[in-house]
Design a protein around this motif. Structure first.
Motif, PDB file in Angstrom:
ATOM      1  N   TRP A 220      -3.779  -4.888   7.649  1.00  0.00           N
ATOM      2  CA  TRP A 220      -3.642  -6.704   7.718  1.00  0.00           C
ATOM      3  C   TRP A 220      -4.715  -7.478   7.148  1.00  0.00           C
ATOM      4  N   ILE A 221      -5.927  -6.268   6.911  1.00  0.00           N
ATOM      5  CA  ILE A 221      -6.737  -7.252   5.831  1.00  0.00           C
ATOM      6  C   ILE A 221      -6.010  -7.196   4.509  1.00  0.00           C
ATOM      7  N   ALA A 222      -5.368  -6.155   4.145  1.00  0.00           N
ATOM      8  CA  ALA A 222      -4.864  -5.777   2.789  1.00  0.00           C
ATOM      9  C   ALA A 222      -3.760  -6.898   2.328  1.00  0.00           C
ATOM     10  N   LYS A 223      -3.211  -7.100   3.488  1.00  0.00           N
ATOM     11  CA  LYS A 223      -1.999  -8.662   3.392  1.00  0.00           C
ATOM     12  C   LYS A 223      -3.115  -9.929   3.021  1.00  0.00           C
ATOM     13  N   GLU A 224      -4.324  -9.704   3.799  1.00  0.00           N
ATOM     14  CA  GLU A 224      -4.426 -11.299   3.260  1.00  0.00           C
ATOM     15  C   GLU A 224      -5.801 -11.397   2.450  1.00  0.00           C
ATOM     16  N   LEU A 229      -5.257 -13.581  -3.827  1.00  0.00           N
ATOM     17  CA  LEU A 229      -4.036 -13.658  -4.739  1.00  0.00           C
ATOM     18  C   LEU A 229      -3.336 -14.938  -4.780  1.00  0.00           C
ATOM     19  N   ILE A 230      -2.570 -14.823  -4.092  1.00  0.00           N
ATOM     20  CA  ILE A 230      -1.163 -15.523  -4.333  1.00  0.00           C
ATOM     21  C   ILE A 230      -1.378 -17.151  -4.234  1.00  0.00           C
ATOM     22  N   HIS A 249      -9.018 -10.530  -7.707  1.00  0.00           N
ATOM     23  CA  HIS A 249      -8.250 -10.552  -6.979  1.00  0.00           C
ATOM     24  C   HIS A 249      -7.433  -9.327  -6.969  1.00  0.00           C
ATOM     25  N   LEU A 250      -6.756  -9.729  -8.162  1.00  0.00           N
ATOM     26  CA  LEU A 250      -6.114  -8.424  -7.813  1.00  0.00           C
ATOM     27  C   LEU A 250      -6.959  -7.128  -7.489  1.00  0.00           C
ATOM     28  N   THR A 255      -8.719  -2.148  -5.308  1.00  0.00           N
ATOM     29  CA  THR A 255      -9.328  -1.378  -4.645  1.00  0.00           C
ATOM     30  C   THR A 255      -9.549  -0.905  -2.809  1.00  0.00           C
ATOM     31  N   TRP A 256      -9.271  -1.858  -2.464  1.00  0.00           N
ATOM     32  CA  TRP A 256      -8.826  -1.872  -0.992  1.00  0.00           C
ATOM     33  C   TRP A 256      -8.251  -0.913  -1.210  1.00  0.00           C
TER      34      TRP A 256
END
Length: 350
Positions: A220-224, A229-230, A249-250, A255-256
């Motif tokens: 979920w954190i990766a999605k946010e 970025l979007i 942001h990329l 990195t995550w």
């Protein structure tokens, strides 16, 4: 009577049989009147387009026949149509071609003409390698861009895949009511800024108790982070994003994903985003999207329901393009200046 029937069908979207019955003429007469009204409008030359949108929509059920010579099944009508939309102008749906292969897309672009293709600067597509191949073939000078909605949709689908996998590993069954992971599944699909502080606190408190829940939380954190970025696009944040902010942001997103690469779905998402890195950056820099194409797809489906389906694909493309360019044919609204209000300052004894 014929003109009135064509007006009802073309502008009001009434089925041909209903319009013919109301006016009092036959179905072939009403349909021919519609063709006589539509074709002169649609046969006009296309104006140059700077931002082109390509998207597919389902036409209906496929139709087949059997070749009497080879005794093989031959496709008469494909179930998909590929549409081409003027995203920066007001021409609406420029045209459709049957099928959604790279050759079908390149066929329409080829017939548009070299001078018209040379004016296209940006092409917005889904994350489809088929359309990307056709763009590279026919529009090598144009910059491809990916619709941001489909990028977020891919990340949202990744969360669902992680949740279903870890729930199956934890319980040996599908998730159901009463499971903590099942109770927060709808919150995981919502945007961070659209949930209350109490709902936000519920997500980590529910998922941070064991390894299975932690994997869902990390996804979920990766999605946010990908949404951050979007959301750098100018229509959302109000300012033009700088290359440094986009790279920052990329870098945070990759990195995550690299830090928690033991989650296979997270690794797969990062690889997909990396393959489409340049088109995603183009969409963020220019602030373009395929929202207009998706809106016209809704009109296309609505017209198909009004007509109770189409059997003839040529008539279908004719009717749909006329319906989706309806707003561009309306005369501009003329604002009538109001007369100045006269205020009588004298005392009204009445």
């Amino acid at each position: 009577m014929r003109d009135h029937a064509a007006q009802l069908i073309g502008e009001a979207g009434i089925p041909v049989c209903t319009a013919a019955t109301q006016v009092g003429i036959s179905w072939p007469s009403a349909h021919q009147a519609l063709i006589d009204r539509i074709d002169p409008v649609l046969d006009t030359r296309l104006e140059p387009v700077e931002v082109l949108g390509i998207d597919e929509t389902r036409r209906g059920r496929p139709r087949f026949t059997r070749d009497p010579d080879t005794d093989r099944t031959v496709l008469l009508a494909d179930r998909w149509h590929t549409g081409f939309v003027d995203l920066a102008g007001d021409q609406g749906l420029l045209g459709q071609v049957e099928g959604r292969t790279a050759d079908d897309t390149a066929y329409w672009l080829h017939h548009a003409g070299p001078a018209w293709r040379a004016r296209v600067q940006v092409v917005v597509i889904d994350m489809s390698t088929i359309y990307a191949s056709a763009v590279r073939r026919m529009l090598p000078h144009a910059r491809p861009a990916v619709d941001p909605f489909h990028v977020v949709q891919l990340a949202t689908k990744m969360i669902g895949d992680v949740r279903r996998r870890v729930v199956r590993e934890k319980y040996g069954r599908r998730g159901r009511s009463g499971d903590g992971e099942y109770g927060v599944k709808n919150l995981l699909l919502r945007n961070r800024e659209h949930i209350t502080p109490g709902q936000f606190d519920k997500i980590p408190s529910t998922l941070d108790g064991d390894t299975a829940g932690q994997q869902i939380l990390l996804a979920w954190i990766a999605k946010e982070k990908l949404r951050d970025l979007i959301r750098l696009r100018e229509p959302i944040c109000g300012t033009h994003p700088t290359p440094e902010r986009i790279r920052h942001h990329l870098h945070e997103f990759f990195t995550w994903c690299a830090t928690y690469n033991h989650i296979p779905e997270l690794t797969s998402l990062a690889q997909t985003i990396d393959r489409w890195r340049d088109p995603i950056i183009t969409a963020i820099e220019l602030g373009v999207s395929n929202a207009k194409s998706e809106g016209l797809n809704r009109v296309i489906k609505l017209e198909g329901r009004k007509a109770y389906g189409f059997r003839n694909t040529t008539n279908q493309r004719r009717r749909l393009r006329y319906a989706t360019t309806r707003t561009s044919r309306r005369p501009p609204t003329v604002t009538t200046p109001r007369s100045p209000t006269v205020i009588n300052e004298q005392h009204d004894p009445g």
